[in-house]
Design a protein around this motif. Structure first.
Motif: not given
Length: 536
Positions: A141-153
């Motif tokens: 969960v932690g890495f999934g959300l982090a990679e998703w955030l890295r995609g647009f922040l």
């Protein structure tokens, strides 16, 4: 395994930090051109044991453990991103006199920033950490959300997202269709972490069973999709229309030459000469010829002779799609605005279509906080007054025949969630790029793989023209039908036919990603705050 796990868990201080960095760096071996998936299994197994050590350390309070978990993830990410992105520094050596001083920022500064996302991933996982296989779900969960955030922040930079490391071949790419790269990354972390259970024995049966099911589903779905792939398109379709014949030009022009004003004519002539070569092995005359990003070394609208030369090279009915710098007059007294664009040019030497790049590259095509950084003597890598201007929207490049391409200029191909629904009306994705900035490094290989995944996610072929490679034609299942290797000068003659392959749209992939996150969060939460998942 238990003895190794015990030693890792008991590590502390500098040795613990060094192992975290090395574990992350090892994981980068799963990326192209190496594509060694086993490296990620070792990396994430070590990360779980290191986090077990932080969670069980005596005398540490709640907030101290949170801080320790963040730094573990940051160190792990720093190792991964340095090992996976060091080649970015090569772009600064093209003009070493002006930019060599910034090498440490490119090689270490950017990874240090990207590693913050992974620090947040392990911080969140630490909040849900337990002693069963629920902790693997927490890490996922932690890495999934982090990679998703890295995609647009902060404009986004999802380069080398974890999921790419588990999709080296078409069989293993098909899962990106229904759940996207972020869904694959989330589930991959769970599977990659599962060997850690062999060293601690807690939650062993349940965790390995779930990991095996996920891995089998990943491979099984890939086999099913490829087995259902349609046959190659016929020479003439039901309406009597021939498939589109495409020529991809890979000129392999050294970046220093492209930047040398005195060599522009010869660079232009090399593109024309390759485009005019006769088709090989009885292939059809190309309907469309494609040049890479910024392949025209001058402002074409200000050089009528250049348009005339293109018109003379093209046969009647042929179209050239070329990467250009497009100039647009601004308000009086202000310099023109420049766009990284593609033009469609017909055999009369007329520009019949144009599409601008929407997602620009920071520090390459524009300078964040420009006034401040200019006052410190920092400028763009690409010299352009005021930098490039971003296009307002994505648009199809429609040809006179009615067929359309969905352009992805350079690194626009790494942003899956920015591809708009109008892609459904395109015959193919069209990725033009200039990876010559990065020389013979892993960068072009990584870029090519990420572009291939966009074809799988959207169910349509990919046509890719890169200055020094890797160019190719990729089908809707990620299979390379024809290609030119890195630094191989030449052309590709191919036909483009068939119908798009049905896939989930972007909204469907995002929905499935969030369902995966919620399901794993529930597993982690119940394991942490409720009963223990111990099935062994």
């Amino acid at each position: 395994m238990e003895r190794i796990a015990s030693k890792v868990i008991l590590l502390w201080g500098v040795r613990r930090a060094i192992l975290a960095i090395l574990a992350g760096a090892l994981g980068a071996l799963a990326l192209p051109p190496f594509s060694f998936i086993g490296a990620l299994f070792v990396s994430f197994t070590l990360l779980v044991w290191l986090m077990d050590g932080a969670a069980s350390a005596p005398g540490t309070g709640f907030f101290a453990r949170w801080r320790s978990n963040f730094w573990l993830g940051w160190l792990f990410g720093f190792g991964y991103f340095v090992a996976g992105l060091w080649w970015l520094g090569n772009a600064l050596l093209v003009d070493a006199e002006g930019f060599a001083w910034a090498l440490p920022l490119a090689i270490f500064g950017l990874p240090a920033c990207l590693a913050i996302f992974w620090g947040l991933a392990t911080w969140l996982a630490g909040c849900l950490w337990s002693d069963g296989f629920g902790r693997l779900a927490a890490l996922a969960v932690g890495f999934g959300l982090a990679e998703w955030l890295r995609g647009f922040l902060f404009t986004g930079f999802p380069w080398n997202t974890i999921g790419y490391g588990v999709m080296p071949i078409p069989l293993m790419m098909q899962s990106a269709g229904p759940i996207g790269i972020f869904g694959v990354s989330t589930l991959a972390v769970f599977v990659l972490s599962a060997p850690a259970l062999l060293g601690t024995r807690r939650g062993l049966a349940g965790g390995l069973t779930l990991a095996a099911v996920l891995a089998a589903a990943h491979l099984g779905y890939g086999a099913y999709r490829l087995s259902a792939a349609p046959a190659p398109a016929p020479a003439v379709d039901a309406q009597g229309e021939q498939p589109l014949a495409v020529r991809i030009v890979q000129p392999v022009i050294d970046q220093a030459r492209k930047m040398d004003n005195s060599d522009r004519v010869s660079v232009f002539e090399e593109h024309l000469a390759l485009s005019a070569l006769p088709p090989k092995d009885g292939a059809r005359r190309p309907d469309v010829i494609i040049w890479p990003e910024t392949s025209v070394p001058f402002i074409l609208t200000q050089n009528r002779d250049g348009l005339t030369r293109i018109g003379d090279m093209l046969s009647d009915g042929q179209i050239l799609i070329a990467g250009v710098v497009r100039a647009e007059d601004a308000v009086p007294g202000q310099p023109p605005r420049y766009y990284n664009s593609i033009y469609a040019i017909d055999s009369q030497g007329q520009i019949i279509g144009a599409v601008d790049k929407v997602h620009l590259t920071p520090f390459g095509e524009y300078l964040p906080f420009e006034d401040l950084l200019n006052s410190w003597g920092i400028g763009n890598v690409v010299e352009m007054p005021g930098g490039f201007t971003a296009g307002t929207r994505h648009a199809l490049m429609t040809l006179p025949s009615g067929r359309s391409f969905y352009p992805l200029i350079c690194y626009e191909a790494i942003f899956p969630d920015e591809i708009e629904p109008l892609v459904a009306g395109a015959a193919a994705l069209l990725n033009v790029t200039n990876d010559g900035w990065f020389g013979d490094t892993p960068g072009p290989y990584q870029h090519f793989q990420q572009a291939r995944l966009r074809a799988v996610e959207n169910g349509i072929p990919l046509i890719r023209s890169a200055n020094n490679g890797i160019s190719g034609v990729v089908d809707a299942f990620g299979r390379v039908e024809q290609g030119l290797a890195l630094n191989q000068k030449g052309v590709i003659d191919a036909t483009l036919g068939g119908s798009p392959v049905p896939v989930w749209d972007s909204y469907g992939r995002q929905t499935h990603f969030w369902l995966i996150v919620v399901a794993l969060f529930l597993i982690a939460g119940i394991s942490r705050f409720g009963f223990k998942f111990r099935l062994n």
